[in-house]
Design an enzyme around this catalytic site. Structure first.
Site, PDB file in Angstrom:
ATOM      1  N   CYS A 246     154.483  63.766  97.414  1.00 35.70           N
ATOM      2  CA  CYS A 246     155.560  62.754  97.445  1.00 35.70           C
ATOM      3  C   CYS A 246     154.843  61.422  97.582  1.00 35.70           C
ATOM      4  O   CYS A 246     154.696  60.897  98.676  1.00 35.70           O
ATOM      5  CB  CYS A 246     156.471  63.007  98.641  1.00 35.70           C
ATOM      6  SG  CYS A 246     157.282  64.598  98.545  1.00 35.70           S
ATOM      7  N   ALA A 247     154.383  60.890  96.464  1.00 34.57           N
ATOM      8  CA  ALA A 247     153.287  59.926  96.535  1.00 34.57           C
ATOM      9  C   ALA A 247     153.671  58.452  96.454  1.00 34.57           C
ATOM     10  O   ALA A 247     152.923  57.597  96.906  1.00 34.57           O
ATOM     11  CB  ALA A 247     152.291  60.240  95.425  1.00 34.57           C
ATOM     12  N   PRO A 249     155.072  54.677  96.973  1.00 32.11           N
ATOM     13  CA  PRO A 249     154.392  53.846  95.967  1.00 32.11           C
ATOM     14  C   PRO A 249     152.882  54.042  95.873  1.00 32.11           C
ATOM     15  O   PRO A 249     152.218  53.315  95.143  1.00 32.11           O
ATOM     16  CB  PRO A 249     154.725  52.430  96.430  1.00 32.11           C
ATOM     17  CG  PRO A 249     154.862  52.553  97.916  1.00 32.11           C
ATOM     18  CD  PRO A 249     155.447  53.912  98.181  1.00 32.11           C
ATOM     19  N   GLY A 251     150.432  54.298  98.513  1.00 29.18           N
ATOM     20  CA  GLY A 251     149.513  53.783  99.543  1.00 29.18           C
ATOM     21  C   GLY A 251     148.546  54.865 100.009  1.00 29.18           C
ATOM     22  O   GLY A 251     147.327  54.651 100.069  1.00 29.18           O
ATOM     23  N   ASP A 270     155.756  62.235  92.087  1.00 29.16           N
ATOM     24  CA  ASP A 270     156.971  61.689  92.708  1.00 29.16           C
ATOM     25  C   ASP A 270     158.130  61.936  91.753  1.00 29.16           C
ATOM     26  O   ASP A 270     157.953  61.948  90.542  1.00 29.16           O
ATOM     27  CB  ASP A 270     156.857  60.190  93.017  1.00 29.16           C
ATOM     28  CG  ASP A 270     157.825  59.770  94.120  1.00 29.16           C
ATOM     29  OD1 ASP A 270     157.418  59.677  95.287  1.00 29.16           O
ATOM     30  OD2 ASP A 270     159.033  59.593  93.807  1.00 29.16           O
ATOM     31  N   CYS A 376     157.881  59.489 108.552  1.00 26.27           N
ATOM     32  CA  CYS A 376     157.998  58.220 109.288  1.00 26.27           C
ATOM     33  C   CYS A 376     159.324  58.226 110.041  1.00 26.27           C
ATOM     34  O   CYS A 376     160.064  57.258 110.007  1.00 26.27           O
ATOM     35  CB  CYS A 376     157.873  57.018 108.367  1.00 26.27           C
ATOM     36  SG  CYS A 376     159.121  56.944 107.086  1.00 26.27           S
TER      37      CYS A 376
END
Ligand code: SAM
Length: 462
Positions: A246-247, A249, A251, A270, A376
């Protein structure tokens, strides 16, 4: 000092989070008063930005010290253009993370609100609190006769209620600082091709930190500290084949490729097509060629065909040395976030998708390979409970220690043992010294605790 109210949540979401942070295991360990106090601190902390900016340095292109000096020179130039004062920019290396630079944020500062108001979207408002200027697409309302050069106050439409092109928005809004309009109102709202670029240059932000727009784009990358920790915990080595499920943007994808000195292959997937361009742009900007980005639903990334060398997805089982599952999540650890209008159903909707992605991750990983799971957010359901579920569902998985381990250990409440909790890394933002009246510890010590809310688990596939 707390200048904004606590994050505003739907009552059902506040009740749910309270039941998470005051679960029976926590209450038995610390007592009701301490658990409630930590929960309230969390809610306050979430609406405020961290007290520093974290920059990941491209140490695959230049040594850290060289990047630090160049950054200092660039930021000094930026300041000399916007202020007559000679303000020295403090840039500190992180004591344990070799590619991190920390810049203290000055704030909250007393700034007087003006009569002329530009209202910006909540995302733009949060970016301003972390040092950005206001870009035209972020503006939702402005004074009727605003002209370039006008001095304006910038307010964040924290609940997303303001109608585009309004002239007088009376809904809930939070003042984030003063700036100078760079463009007339007519160029923002009334043309077929709205202006691009800076709409309001911030001159008196409530939280002052450098704007990184166009500053050393190939040598520095703004990234939250726990996100940088993820790359190091994954521990990719040159020559390996890595999957970032799930890459966008990108970072973490770019960090992984940089840690591998751009040798090997980093496959970035993604589900959202236009986000794939962001991954490619970031890779190009950081001069990383080992990244291959594809638009694909990662829950379907395991092929049922017999094993074949495939460049793109789906892939045969056991194709990768390491897998990163930086899962889509409720995002409740993001800071600053003054309001979340999600229902409880929305907050709780991610667990099944995360489990589907986890199934694919385990199948795609080679035996002896490493899987890192991160989010997150601050809920148990998406973090420690997922770890307990994974250990139960996949007997081939065991938890591994993490390096660096700069966050706290896992939270009580999901039935994990103390040894297992110690192997997990939870970044739980707490408003600490400022509220309790203690002297602030030096920035490099403070940085590890004053982060966004984040969670990392590292598994070995036996
Ligand atoms: N790892 C990214 C980084 O560091 O820049 C952030 C990833 S963000 C937490 C989660 C991402 O998962 C979103 O970009 C979203 O589009 C993507 N996503 C959600 N469901 C997916 C799926 N089924 N397959 C692939 N990607 C998915």
């Amino acid at each position: 000092m707390s200048v904004f109210p606590k994050i505003s949540l739907k009552p059902e979401v506040t009740d749910y989070l309270r039941s998470v942070f005051l679960n029976k295991e926590v209450l038995d360990a610390v007592g009701h008063q301490e658990a409630e106090c930590r929960f309230q601190k969390l809610l306050t902390c979430l609406s405020h930005p961290p007290s520093y900016t974290c920059v990941r340095a491209s140490t695959h292109l230049a040594p850290l010290d060289e990047i630090r000096h160049k950054l200092g020179d660039e930021l000094k130039k930026q300041q000399m253009c916007s202020s007559s004062e000679d303000i020295s920019v403090q840039i500190l290396p992180h004591p344990r993370i070799p590619d991190v630079l920390l810049l203290p944020v000055d704030g909250p500062r007393p700034v007087e609100q003006l009569g002329s108001e530009v209202v910006v979207g909540a995302q733009c408002g949060s970016a301003v609190l972390r040092g950005a200027h206001v870009f035209v697409p972020g503006i939702v309302a402005s004074p009727k006769y605003m002209k370039a050069g006008d001095v304006v106050s910038v307010l964040s439409d924290v609940e997303g209620r303001c109608t585009r092109a309004a002239t007088n928005f009376q809904g809930k809004k939070v003042f984030v600082g003063n700036g100078v309009a760079h463009t007339d109102r007519s160029s923002i709202f009334c043309t077929d091709e709205p202006a691009k670029g800076i709409g309001v240059r911030m001159v008196e932000p409530i939280y002052q930190s450098p704007s990184f727009d166009g500053v050393l784009p190939s040598l520095t990358f703004l990234q939250n500290l726990p996100s940088v920790v993820v790359g190091h915990v994954l521990g990719p080595l040159p020559g390996e084949r890595i999957l970032d499920m799930c890459a966008a943007p990108g970072g973490k994808t770019c960090h992984i490729a940089a840690l591998m000195r751009d040798q090997g292959e980093v496959v970035a997937l993604d589900r959202i097509r236009n986000k794939i361009d962001q991954i490619r742009q970031n890779a190009q900007m950081l001069h990383l060629r080992s990244i291959k980005a594809f638009c694909f639903n990662s829950t379907k990334a395991v092929s049922s065909e017999p094993a074949q060398e495939a460049e793109g997805p789906p892939f045969p089982p056991e194709s990768f040395d390491r897998v990163l599952l930086d899962a889509p999540c409720s995002g409740l650890g993001q800071r600053p976030n003054m309001s979340c209008t999600w229902s409880l159903k929305e907050v709780c909707s991610y667990q099944p998708l995360q489990r589907k992605l986890f199934h694919a991750a385990v199948r795609l990983l080679k035996k002896g390979g490493v899987l890192v799971y991160s989010t997150c957010t601050v809920t148990l359901a998406e973090n420690e409970e997922q770890v307990a579920w994974a250990l139960h569902t996949f007997p081939c998985l065991t938890l591994l220690p993490q390096e660096p381990h700069v966050g706290a250990e896992g939270m009580l409440g999901a039935g994990l043992s103390p040894e297992q909790l110690r192997l997990l890394q939870r970044f739980s933002p707490e408003l600490s010294w400022e509220q309790s009246g203690e002297a602030a510890p030096p920035l490099p010590c403070r940085a590890d605790r004053d982060t966004i809310g984040f969670f990392i688990a590292k598994f070995l596939k036996n």
